[in-house]
Design an enzyme around this catalytic site. Structure first.
Site, PDB file in Angstrom:
ATOM      1  N   ASP A 187       0.759  -1.301   0.084  1.00 53.93           N
ATOM      2  CA  ASP A 187      -0.046  -0.068  -0.026  1.00 53.93           C
ATOM      3  C   ASP A 187       0.861   1.206  -0.117  1.00 53.93           C
ATOM      4  OD1 ASP A 187      -2.173   1.706   0.420  1.00 53.93           O
ATOM      5  OD2 ASP A 187      -2.003   1.730   2.394  1.00 53.93           O
ATOM      6  N   ASP A 189      -0.402   5.054   0.880  1.00 54.26           N
ATOM      7  CA  ASP A 189      -0.703   6.168   1.899  1.00 54.26           C
ATOM      8  C   ASP A 189      -0.403   5.320   3.345  1.00 54.26           C
ATOM      9  OD1 ASP A 189      -1.359   7.379  -0.165  1.00 54.26           O
ATOM     10  OD2 ASP A 189      -3.192   8.054   0.424  1.00 54.26           O
TER      11      ASP A 189
END
Length: 403
Positions: A187, A189
């Site tokens: 991922d 963020d």
């Protein structure tokens, strides 16, 4: 065990311990060589300048065992070492079925937590065959080689123990796949980077508080991600496209991110990112960090302004898992050899689909559902879960500097 040895073959366990110095190993085997013994097994450990060297050898020819014992003790005494020789039969007992690597991260790693982990392994039917330190900073990382317990049962038992002890524990099955080429997908963020990209855009649009509130609810799993994405992006309508470059400059990599990616690439791994954020940022990260794959949502821009809409395939919770499978197929890597890293509820499908799902400084709902959790703010600690030591990372960096 060689063809000339059986479980009933007499053997001697020769144990030497004391202050380490050059020549001890060579000296012991020079001493043993005079008695025509065969080496069955060797184990050596050096801790804070103290060595423990164990050699399992066949019994010497008839009538020479007493001389061997006397000679080894005399040699050890001359080296200011201690020696212990134990008679027995055959090789080490076979390791039990079900073999796993248990990696423990602690800051600090206390004696109490280590005792509890060892006890839990025993209660699960496992035997600790070896313990090896992987790193001493920024966290203490040790690896237990365990046999006799099924990996899933061991993982379930130890994850519960980890939460109570305040340490991180990863349990992975042993086997050749652990050394094979892998794919690592992250991922973006609050995982690869410290920021929430849409909040950086929102700060320029003057709607940071509103966007942050929706983001938090989505990450907790309290609302549909696609719905929240459209709601947040709509708040950016009319923002000048020049803000994209400003946001790229504001993005802060998570500590250890460059080290993690650089080391993985040197190991021959492929590395990718999937994000509920935006390609305007992930494409830049892909170029800067040398990533193999990157996929995210795309902010629509018209006449030099953000329209408040996204275009193309939506990367949501199900989309991240789908992309993990797509990247794995393109990389030629079986799904069991993939590693996924994330922090939010929309990462859960991806974490569960991967061979190893790592919740990185994640929300409680994610920590509870992932294979393992890392709760230290250094992304390169994930390397320890793959059996890579801190010394190997630093040696590779020094080698790079020399060139």
């Amino acid at each position: 065990m060689s063809a000339t040895q059986t479980p009933d073959t007499p053997t001697l366990l020769v144990k030497i311990f004391g202050k380490d110095r050059p020549g001890i190993t060579a000296g012991l085997f020079d001493t043993l060589a005079a008695f025509s013994v065969d080496v069955v097994d060797i184990e050596q450990v050096v801790t804070r300048g103290r060595i423990v060297l164990c050699a399992l050898v066949t019994e010497p020819p008839s009538g020479l065992e007493g001389d061997l014992r006397a000679t080894v003790h005399s040699w050890a005494d001359s080296m200011k070492m201690q020696a212990e020789i134990i008679s027995g039969l055959g090789d080490n007992r076979p390791r039990g079925m079900g073999r796993s690597h248990v990696t423990v991260l602690g800051h600090p790693l206390t004696a109490e937590s280590t005792a509890s982990i060892a006890a839990r392994i025993t209660k699960t039917g496992g035997n600790i065959d070896r313990i090896f330190r992987l790193a001493k900073y920024p966290v203490t990382a040790v690896e237990f080689a365990v046999s006799g317990a099924e990996t899933e049962a061991l993982r379930t038992a130890l994850v519960t123990e980890a939460a109570a002890l305040g340490v991180d524990i990863a349990v992975v099955a042993s086997g050749l796949h652990r050394r094979a080429q892998r794919l690592v997908v992250m991922d973006v963020d609050s995982t690869l980077i410290q920021d929430e990209v849409i909040e950086l855009f929102a700060a320029h649009a003057g709607c940071e508080a509103e966007v942050a509130e929706v983001t938090a609810a989505a990450m907790r799993g309290e609302m549909d991600f696609e719905e929240s994405l459209h709601a947040r992006v709509a708040l950016l309508k009319g923002l000048d496209a020049s803000v994209v470059n400003k946001v790229r400059e504001e993005v802060r990599l998570t500590p250890g991110a460059r080290t993690l990616i650089r080391t993985l690439k040197r190991l021959g791994f492929q590395v990718g990112v999937v994000s509920g954020g935006f390609t305007q940022i992930t494409d830049d990260l892909k170029d800067r960090l040398g990533l193999d794959f990157a996929q995210a949502n795309t902010l629509e821009i018209a006449d030099g302004k953000l329209t408040g809409r996204v275009t193309g395939e939506i990367v949501d919770r199900a989309g991240k898992a789908r992309l993990l499978r797509r990247f794995a197929a393109e990389a030629g890597v079986p799904l069991v050899q993939t590693v996924a890293i994330g922090d939010g509820a929309n990462d859960l499908d991806m974490l569960n689909a991967a061979g190893l799902g790592v919740a990185f400084n994640a929300k409680p709902v994610v920590r509870e559902a992932a294979h393992t959790a890392v709760n230290f703010p250094f992304l390169d600690t994930v390397l320890y879960l793959l059996g890579v030591t801190r010394e190997e990372v630093e040696a590779a960096d020094m080698h790079l500097d020399d060139h």
